[in-house]
Structure formats: C-alpha cells, structure tokens
Design a protein around this motif. Sequence first.
Motif, mmCIF file in Angstrom:
data_model
loop_
_atom_site.group_PDB
_atom_site.id
_atom_site.type_symbol
_atom_site.label_atom_id
_atom_site.label_comp_id
_atom_site.label_asym_id
_atom_site.label_seq_id
_atom_site.Cartn_x
_atom_site.Cartn_y
_atom_site.Cartn_z
ATOM 1 N N GLY A 63 -2.935 4.142 -3.370
ATOM 2 C CA GLY A 63 -3.884 2.817 -4.480
ATOM 3 C C GLY A 63 -2.451 1.503 -3.730
ATOM 4 O O GLY A 63 -3.656 0.696 -3.800
ATOM 5 N N ARG A 64 -1.643 1.550 -2.892
ATOM 6 C CA ARG A 64 -1.149 0.735 -3.279
ATOM 7 C C ARG A 64 -0.957 0.398 -1.443
ATOM 8 O O ARG A 64 -1.263 -0.889 -1.290
ATOM 9 C CB ARG A 64 0.755 1.167 -3.133
ATOM 10 N N VAL A 65 -1.523 1.793 -0.616
ATOM 11 C CA VAL A 65 -2.303 1.191 0.240
ATOM 12 C C VAL A 65 -3.589 0.553 0.494
ATOM 13 O O VAL A 65 -3.722 -0.673 1.532
ATOM 14 C CB VAL A 65 -2.284 2.700 0.748
ATOM 15 N N VAL A 66 -4.443 1.202 -0.483
ATOM 16 C CA VAL A 66 -6.001 0.599 -0.479
ATOM 17 C C VAL A 66 -5.384 -0.462 -0.800
ATOM 18 O O VAL A 66 -6.756 -2.102 -0.120
ATOM 19 C CB VAL A 66 -6.663 1.650 -1.314
ATOM 20 N N GLY A 67 -4.311 -0.857 -1.713
ATOM 21 C CA GLY A 67 -4.596 -2.119 -2.697
ATOM 22 C C GLY A 67 -4.139 -3.555 -1.313
ATOM 23 O O GLY A 67 -4.547 -4.236 -1.493
ATOM 24 N N LEU A 68 -3.191 -3.003 -0.205
ATOM 25 C CA LEU A 68 -2.571 -3.569 1.133
ATOM 26 C C LEU A 68 -3.428 -4.370 1.482
ATOM 27 O O LEU A 68 -4.021 -5.305 1.731
ATOM 28 C CB LEU A 68 -1.175 -3.268 1.352
ATOM 29 N N VAL A 69 -4.522 -3.321 2.256
ATOM 30 C CA VAL A 69 -5.362 -3.496 2.910
ATOM 31 C C VAL A 69 -6.515 -4.631 2.349
ATOM 32 O O VAL A 69 -6.622 -5.413 2.734
ATOM 33 C CB VAL A 69 -6.136 -1.739 2.760
ATOM 34 N N GLN A 115 -12.471 1.435 -5.356
ATOM 35 C CA GLN A 115 -12.549 1.906 -4.616
ATOM 36 C C GLN A 115 -10.904 3.197 -4.437
ATOM 37 O O GLN A 115 -12.043 4.367 -3.856
ATOM 38 C CB GLN A 115 -12.173 1.068 -3.059
ATOM 39 N N THR A 116 -10.413 2.553 -5.162
ATOM 40 C CA THR A 116 -9.276 3.614 -5.247
ATOM 41 C C THR A 116 -9.542 5.327 -6.025
ATOM 42 O O THR A 116 -9.443 5.866 -5.461
ATOM 43 C CB THR A 116 -8.107 3.443 -5.962
ATOM 44 N N ALA A 141 -4.880 -7.676 -6.054
ATOM 45 C CA ALA A 141 -5.808 -6.398 -5.607
ATOM 46 C C ALA A 141 -4.538 -5.512 -5.139
ATOM 47 O O ALA A 141 -4.286 -4.303 -5.225
ATOM 48 C CB ALA A 141 -6.105 -6.805 -3.833
ATOM 49 N N THR A 142 -3.128 -5.824 -4.517
ATOM 50 C CA THR A 142 -1.122 -5.637 -4.794
ATOM 51 C C THR A 142 -1.113 -5.075 -5.771
ATOM 52 O O THR A 142 -0.787 -3.777 -6.381
ATOM 53 C CB THR A 142 -0.810 -5.714 -4.024
ATOM 54 N N MET A 143 -1.531 -5.278 -7.360
ATOM 55 C CA MET A 143 -1.337 -4.746 -8.114
ATOM 56 C C MET A 143 -1.997 -4.256 -8.420
ATOM 57 O O MET A 143 -1.558 -3.163 -9.898
ATOM 58 C CB MET A 143 -1.023 -6.313 -9.016
ATOM 59 N N ALA A 144 -2.890 -4.172 -8.329
ATOM 60 C CA ALA A 144 -4.336 -3.374 -9.446
ATOM 61 C C ALA A 144 -4.421 -1.820 -8.301
ATOM 62 O O ALA A 144 -4.517 -0.918 -9.132
ATOM 63 C CB ALA A 144 -6.296 -3.858 -9.154
#
Length: 418
Positions: free
Chosen positions: A157-163, A349-350, A290-293
């Motif tokens: 989730g963190r990686v998808v949020g960062l991208v 997406q996550t 996006a990153t928080m989600a």
Amino acid sequence: MPGNGEAVKRRTRGRSKDRSRGRSGEQSSFVLSRGVVVLFAVASGAAVANIYFSQPLLVTMGHDLAMSPGLVGSVVTLTQVGYGLGLFFLVPLGDVADRRRLIAAQLLLLVVALAVVAAAHTAAILLAGMAAVGLLAVVTQTLVAFAASLAPPAERGRVVGLVTSGVVIGILLARTASGLLADLAGWRSVYLASASLTALLALVLHRALPRHTCAGRPPPPYGQLLRSTITLFAREPLLRLRALLGLLIFAAFSTLWSSIALPLSEDPYYLSHSAIGALGLIGVVGALAATMAGRLNDRGLSRRTTGIALALLVVSWVPLSFTRNSLWALVVGVILLDLAVQAVHVTNQTLIYAQHPDAGSRLIGGYMVFYSIGSATGALAATFLYTLIGWGAVCALGAAFSCFGFALWALAGRVGEE
C-alpha cells in the motif's frame, strides 16, 4: 496427522516460492530501494502527464487549427479513448512479457506519437496523434503494476501510494508546465519537450529496472490473456465494485479539469495559460492523500478511507459552483476534489492488486479501463453542457457523479474487503 499437516505446509510453501519465481524470474533477487520507487513515481508521472497537457491549451489549439468548440472537446475525449484501448490491449502484456523491455518500447513509441502531435497542422492529424498518445501513455499502469509486484506485501500500500503520488504530481505539473511553456513558446513546444523527457526516461528505466520473465511456464495466447481479464472481473465482486467507483470518481475529476479552462479564460477573469495551469498546483494535497491512503490500506482501513473520501468529493462541488464569483471558492473545491479522488484511487488499486498478484497488470489495466471510460464521459459531457447551458450545469453533473459514487459505496457494504 501432525506429520501430514507439516508436509502439506512445506508443499504449500514450496509451491508459493515456485509461483513467485515463475512470476518474477530474475527480479526475485532485486531489492526495491526508495530511489527505485522514486524513479517509478517520476516515470509514471511523466507518462500520465501527456494525457493532461492539452487541458489548459484547448482554446489555443482550437484557434490555431480552426476547430469548433465541440471538436476541441474531442481532443480530451479521444485521448481518453486511446488510453482505454491501451489499458485493455497493452497493459495485460505486463503479466507475460519482460516488463522492463515492454516499458522501454512503449516509451519510445510514445516519443513518436508526441512528435506527431507537435507537428500537426490539421485537426485530423492532431486528433489521431492525441489518440496515439493516450494509447501509449498506459505505460503508467505497467509501471504501477511492476512496482506493486516488487514490493513486499506488508508495504504494498505504501509503495503503490508513493508511485501514485508521482502520478498525481505529474497530472498537476502537466497543467502548470503546459500553460507556462505555451505562453513562452507556443503549445507545440509542450509536446516537443515531453518527447525529449520521455526518450531520456526510456534509457534510464531500461538500465535501472530488473528483468521480469515468466520462467517455468509458457505464456498464454494473447486472446486468452485478454479473456482472462474479463473472467476475473466477472468472478470477483470486489473488482467490479472498485472498478465502478473508479469510473465515477474519474468522471467527476474529468468534469472539472476538462472544462475549467473555459470559464477562467472568459469574463471576469481572462486568465493566461500559465495562470490556468498553475491552478493545478493547488491540488498538490492530492499527492499527500495518495501516500496517506496507501498507509491506511496497509492498516486495514480501506472501507473507512473510501467513505470519507467520497463524502469529501460530494462536498467539493459546493464551493466549485461559486467559481464565477470567487477564485477562493475554486481553490477550496479543487483541494477537496483532488484529495478525495486520489485517496479512493490508491485504495482501489491496492485492494485490486492484492486479489491476484500474479495477474496484477491485467487487474490494474482492467480497472483503469473504467477510469478511462469515466474520464472520457466527464470530458465530453462537461464541455457540451458548458457550451449549451453554462458552469452551473457542469457542477451539477460533477455532483451527480460524486453522489452516485457515495451511494454505491454505502449500498455495497464490505464487499470483498475482509
């Protein structure tokens, strides 16, 4: 009996390792560093920006090529149609091809499409070029799926949020950069500059990313690969729910951003390309969302995050309806809308990728088809309603999409999320 149970566990772990090697090939020993995640984010943002460059430039493009207001609106619509076709026909290849080579090839073809747009001297060539740009810009989703496959499950989730934050920033900077470059050197310079950046990224990504092969099993035929995407969505309620939410939130998103240049370029504002493009920077909080989600999803709070974000999306249309009277109201509305859309998007997406990691490209590609349908619908309907009725009708349309999304979330309950 304990011995038999332990043997089953060992066989299960063995099959899991085999599947992991089969999906990843040489990428299994690759360590996903923060620098590589940033590279994914930059490349994703640069690729998706090509879809949004035209939004502050629609009026100028129309004047330059003698296009009617309705035809000008089709610039955005055809780009989204091309994007939708690419999502269905190109993105699934990421599950069977070497993703590194696929990404580099798509970027190089995107360079050609951008050059065609920059050189267009008729409306037909421009529209064909924009459709090709949309078709090839789906490399963004191949990058998202690749990053998700390289990330440990607990950090996905963190990686998808960062991208995805890179995607958000790319969308926002697209409007700002295109408006600024158009004021300095004309709208064609926007696409020439993007072509140069895209060519550079193709080289850097090909050197930095690991190979992705499907060792241990032959790839399915292309037709079967496409059919499997439809089968997965038909079988999984969560995929259908999240795809429909994606369609509705991006219909609302496109309703605003495909038409906002029209009232801002008229009385009483008469804003320049640069000023209209700079409006996108206000929505930078969407990148934070996006990153928080992503982090909230890693903590199992996906449903709550979705509900709060959809409620904010509905509320955002109240200040947006006062755009003709107050730029401050527009600013508040943009912040709320971008934050809400990106929070739901990352959550979608996550959750979708976690359903079937071995079909990540197909699932994210299939989900983004709905995104593209929503974006195209919002763009076409918003420009038509603005020409026919005015800004109030545009806001009513965006609010309707948002309310439908919230109602769908409320009625669906916890479908597939536990």
